[in-house]
Scaffold this motif. Structure first.
Motif, PDB file in Angstrom:
ATOM      1  N   SER A  31       1.690   8.884  -6.772  1.00 16.80           N
ATOM      2  CA  SER A  31       1.905  10.331  -6.842  1.00 16.80           C
ATOM      3  C   SER A  31       2.994  10.684  -7.850  1.00 16.80           C
ATOM      4  CB  SER A  31       2.249  10.886  -5.461  1.00 16.80           C
ATOM      5  OG  SER A  31       3.427  10.283  -4.968  1.00 16.80           O
ATOM      6  N   MET A  32       4.038   9.864  -7.934  1.00 15.70           N
ATOM      7  CA  MET A  32       5.083  10.119  -8.935  1.00 15.70           C
ATOM      8  C   MET A  32       4.552   9.895 -10.349  1.00 15.70           C
ATOM      9  SD  MET A  32       8.560   8.752  -7.109  1.00 15.70           S
ATOM     10  CE  MET A  32       7.970   7.144  -6.629  1.00 15.70           C
ATOM     11  N   CYS A  33       3.640   8.941 -10.515  1.00 18.68           N
ATOM     12  CA  CYS A  33       3.010   8.708 -11.821  1.00 18.68           C
ATOM     13  C   CYS A  33       2.251   9.942 -12.284  1.00 18.68           C
ATOM     14  CB  CYS A  33       2.031   7.543 -11.748  1.00 18.68           C
ATOM     15  SG  CYS A  33       2.775   5.940 -11.801  1.00 18.68           S
ATOM     16  N   ASN A  34       1.536  10.563 -11.365  1.00 16.67           N
ATOM     17  CA  ASN A  34       0.784  11.772 -11.729  1.00 16.67           C
ATOM     18  C   ASN A  34       1.708  12.859 -12.238  1.00 16.67           C
ATOM     19  OD1 ASN A  34      -1.736  10.737 -11.143  1.00 16.67           O
ATOM     20  ND2 ASN A  34      -1.669  11.405  -9.029  1.00 16.67           N
ATOM     21  N   ALA A  35       2.849  13.024 -11.593  1.00 16.47           N
ATOM     22  CA  ALA A  35       3.799  14.050 -12.029  1.00 16.47           C
ATOM     23  C   ALA A  35       4.382  13.714 -13.400  1.00 16.47           C
ATOM     24  CB  ALA A  35       4.913  14.198 -11.006  1.00 16.47           C
ATOM     25  N   MET A  36       4.822  12.475 -13.583  1.00 14.63           N
ATOM     26  CA  MET A  36       5.420  12.067 -14.859  1.00 14.63           C
ATOM     27  C   MET A  36       4.401  12.127 -15.996  1.00 14.63           C
ATOM     28  SD  MET A  36       8.554  11.370 -14.459  1.00 14.63           S
ATOM     29  CE  MET A  36       9.576  11.337 -13.038  1.00 14.63           C
ATOM     30  N   GLU A  37       3.213  11.609 -15.746  1.00 14.80           N
ATOM     31  CA  GLU A  37       2.203  11.584 -16.798  1.00 14.80           C
ATOM     32  C   GLU A  37       1.670  12.979 -17.090  1.00 14.80           C
ATOM     33  OE1 GLU A  37      -0.497   8.565 -15.484  1.00 14.80           O
ATOM     34  OE2 GLU A  37       0.859   6.976 -16.128  1.00 14.80           O
ATOM     35  N   PHE A  43       1.294   0.685 -10.568  1.00  8.01           N
ATOM     36  CA  PHE A  43       1.849   2.036 -10.439  1.00  8.01           C
ATOM     37  C   PHE A  43       3.350   2.053 -10.699  1.00  8.01           C
ATOM     38  CE2 PHE A  43      -1.961   3.186  -7.765  1.00  8.01           C
ATOM     39  CZ  PHE A  43      -2.447   4.111  -8.661  1.00  8.01           C
ATOM     40  N   GLY A  44       4.054   1.011 -10.275  1.00  7.86           N
ATOM     41  CA  GLY A  44       5.495   0.951 -10.517  1.00  7.86           C
ATOM     42  C   GLY A  44       5.832   0.899 -11.997  1.00  7.86           C
ATOM     43  N   ILE A  45       5.117   0.067 -12.728  1.00  8.35           N
ATOM     44  CA  ILE A  45       5.359  -0.031 -14.170  1.00  8.35           C
ATOM     45  C   ILE A  45       4.977   1.270 -14.870  1.00  8.35           C
ATOM     46  CG2 ILE A  45       4.654  -1.206 -16.288  1.00  8.35           C
ATOM     47  CD1 ILE A  45       4.426  -3.770 -14.605  1.00  8.35           C
ATOM     48  N   ARG A  46       3.867   1.868 -14.474  1.00  8.16           N
ATOM     49  CA  ARG A  46       3.477   3.165 -15.064  1.00  8.16           C
ATOM     50  C   ARG A  46       4.536   4.221 -14.812  1.00  8.16           C
ATOM     51  NH1 ARG A  46      -2.139   4.860 -12.912  1.00  8.16           N
ATOM     52  NH2 ARG A  46      -1.434   6.853 -13.722  1.00  8.16           N
ATOM     53  N   PHE A  47       5.056   4.270 -13.593  1.00 11.09           N
ATOM     54  CA  PHE A  47       6.068   5.267 -13.256  1.00 11.09           C
ATOM     55  C   PHE A  47       7.325   5.073 -14.088  1.00 11.09           C
ATOM     56  CE2 PHE A  47       9.922   6.160 -10.769  1.00 11.09           C
ATOM     57  CZ  PHE A  47       9.862   7.543 -10.780  1.00 11.09           C
ATOM     58  N   MET A  91       0.829  -1.195   0.000  1.00 12.18           N
ATOM     59  CA  MET A  91       0.000   0.000   0.000  1.00 12.18           C
ATOM     60  C   MET A  91       0.871   1.257   0.000  1.00 12.18           C
ATOM     61  SD  MET A  91      -3.262   0.826   2.398  1.00 12.18           S
ATOM     62  CE  MET A  91      -2.469   1.583   3.791  1.00 12.18           C
ATOM     63  N   ALA A  92       1.943   1.244   0.784  1.00 16.49           N
ATOM     64  CA  ALA A  92       2.849   2.398   0.836  1.00 16.49           C
ATOM     65  C   ALA A  92       3.541   2.600  -0.508  1.00 16.49           C
ATOM     66  CB  ALA A  92       3.876   2.202   1.940  1.00 16.49           C
ATOM     67  N   LEU A  93       3.987   1.514  -1.143  1.00 13.93           N
ATOM     68  CA  LEU A  93       4.598   1.611  -2.475  1.00 13.93           C
ATOM     69  C   LEU A  93       3.605   2.171  -3.491  1.00 13.93           C
ATOM     70  CD1 LEU A  93       6.702  -1.657  -2.834  1.00 13.93           C
ATOM     71  CD2 LEU A  93       7.542   0.686  -2.908  1.00 13.93           C
ATOM     72  N   SER A  94       2.374   1.720  -3.407  1.00 14.71           N
ATOM     73  CA  SER A  94       1.353   2.200  -4.334  1.00 14.71           C
ATOM     74  C   SER A  94       1.133   3.695  -4.185  1.00 14.71           C
ATOM     75  CB  SER A  94       0.028   1.476  -4.088  1.00 14.71           C
ATOM     76  OG  SER A  94       0.169   0.114  -4.315  1.00 14.71           O
ATOM     77  N   THR A 136      -1.259   2.653 -20.732  1.00 10.82           N
ATOM     78  CA  THR A 136      -2.285   2.442 -19.711  1.00 10.82           C
ATOM     79  C   THR A 136      -3.229   1.311 -20.109  1.00 10.82           C
ATOM     80  OG1 THR A 136      -2.146   4.766 -19.085  1.00 10.82           O
ATOM     81  CG2 THR A 136      -4.082   3.565 -18.347  1.00 10.82           C
ATOM     82  N   GLY A 137      -3.619   1.256 -21.358  1.00 15.83           N
ATOM     83  CA  GLY A 137      -4.483   0.172 -21.818  1.00 15.83           C
ATOM     84  C   GLY A 137      -3.824  -1.191 -21.698  1.00 15.83           C
ATOM     85  N   ALA A 138      -2.568  -1.277 -22.128  1.00 11.83           N
ATOM     86  CA  ALA A 138      -1.846  -2.547 -22.023  1.00 11.83           C
ATOM     87  C   ALA A 138      -1.663  -2.962 -20.567  1.00 11.83           C
ATOM     88  CB  ALA A 138      -0.495  -2.432 -22.717  1.00 11.83           C
ATOM     89  N   LEU A 139      -1.387  -2.002 -19.709  1.00 14.99           N
ATOM     90  CA  LEU A 139      -1.216  -2.317 -18.294  1.00 14.99           C
ATOM     91  C   LEU A 139      -2.516  -2.753 -17.638  1.00 14.99           C
ATOM     92  CD1 LEU A 139       1.297   0.352 -17.013  1.00 14.99           C
ATOM     93  CD2 LEU A 139       1.567  -2.113 -16.990  1.00 14.99           C
ATOM     94  N   MET A 140      -3.618  -2.138 -18.016  1.00 22.36           N
ATOM     95  CA  MET A 140      -4.905  -2.538 -17.439  1.00 22.36           C
ATOM     96  C   MET A 140      -5.224  -3.989 -17.788  1.00 22.36           C
ATOM     97  SD  MET A 140      -6.027  -0.030 -15.670  1.00 22.36           S
ATOM     98  CE  MET A 140      -7.735  -0.339 -15.394  1.00 22.36           C
ATOM     99  N   ILE A 141      -4.970  -4.368 -19.023  1.00 23.02           N
ATOM    100  CA  ILE A 141      -5.204  -5.751 -19.436  1.00 23.02           C
ATOM    101  C   ILE A 141      -4.261  -6.690 -18.698  1.00 23.02           C
ATOM    102  CG2 ILE A 141      -5.035  -7.345 -21.396  1.00 23.02           C
ATOM    103  CD1 ILE A 141      -6.022  -4.940 -23.132  1.00 23.02           C
ATOM    104  N   SER A 142      -3.002  -6.289 -18.568  1.00 23.70           N
ATOM    105  CA  SER A 142      -2.014  -7.129 -17.877  1.00 23.70           C
ATOM    106  C   SER A 142      -2.341  -7.291 -16.403  1.00 23.70           C
ATOM    107  CB  SER A 142      -0.614  -6.527 -18.010  1.00 23.70           C
ATOM    108  OG  SER A 142      -0.255  -6.413 -19.356  1.00 23.70           O
TER     109      SER A 142
END
Length: 112
Positions: free
Chosen positions: A24-30, A79-83, A16-19, A46-52
């Motif tokens: 929050s870092m994802c929001n900044a990068m994206e 979130f880690g992969i998105r970041f 949960m802490a990692l998420s 995002t689409g590929a990650l949602m399916i995965s």
């Protein structure tokens, strides 16, 4: 009661802490990618990650009985992969902020 929930919550708090940190870092990068107009990349990733992640939850969590710990592992992984994918996209050699971006903007006359 709270006494019964405490051991359960202790089991998944690192995920949960990692998420929360990666989210929050994802929001900044994206946000940077959106400002630069790279929505095609964001939609694709995002689409590929949602399916995965759905497949991960369906196969791993449901079949192993990982329960809420598995769900939080999937959220942290998402979130880690998105970041890291956004970070790589922003700082790649000829990417959005690299030489290719600067050249494409200067060719349009926006950079002097």
């Amino acid at each position: 009661s709270d006494a019964q929930l405490y051991p359960i919550m202790l089991s998944f708090w690192p995920y949960m802490a990692l998420s929360l940190a990666f989210g929050s870092m994802c929001n900044a990068m994206e946000g940077s990618l959106m400002a630069l107009g790279d929505l095609k990349f964001l939609c694709g990733v995002t689409g590929a990650l949602m399916i995965s992640i759905f497949a991960f939850l369906k196969l791993y969590v449901a079949q192993t009985g990982a329960g809420i710990i598995g769900v939080w592992q999937a959220v942290a992984l998402f979130f880690g992969i998105r970041f890291f994918s956004s970070l790589a996209r922003i700082f790649r050699n000829k990417g959005i902020l690299g030489q290719g971006f600067t050249e494409s903007i200067s060719s349009k006359g926006k950079v002097t």
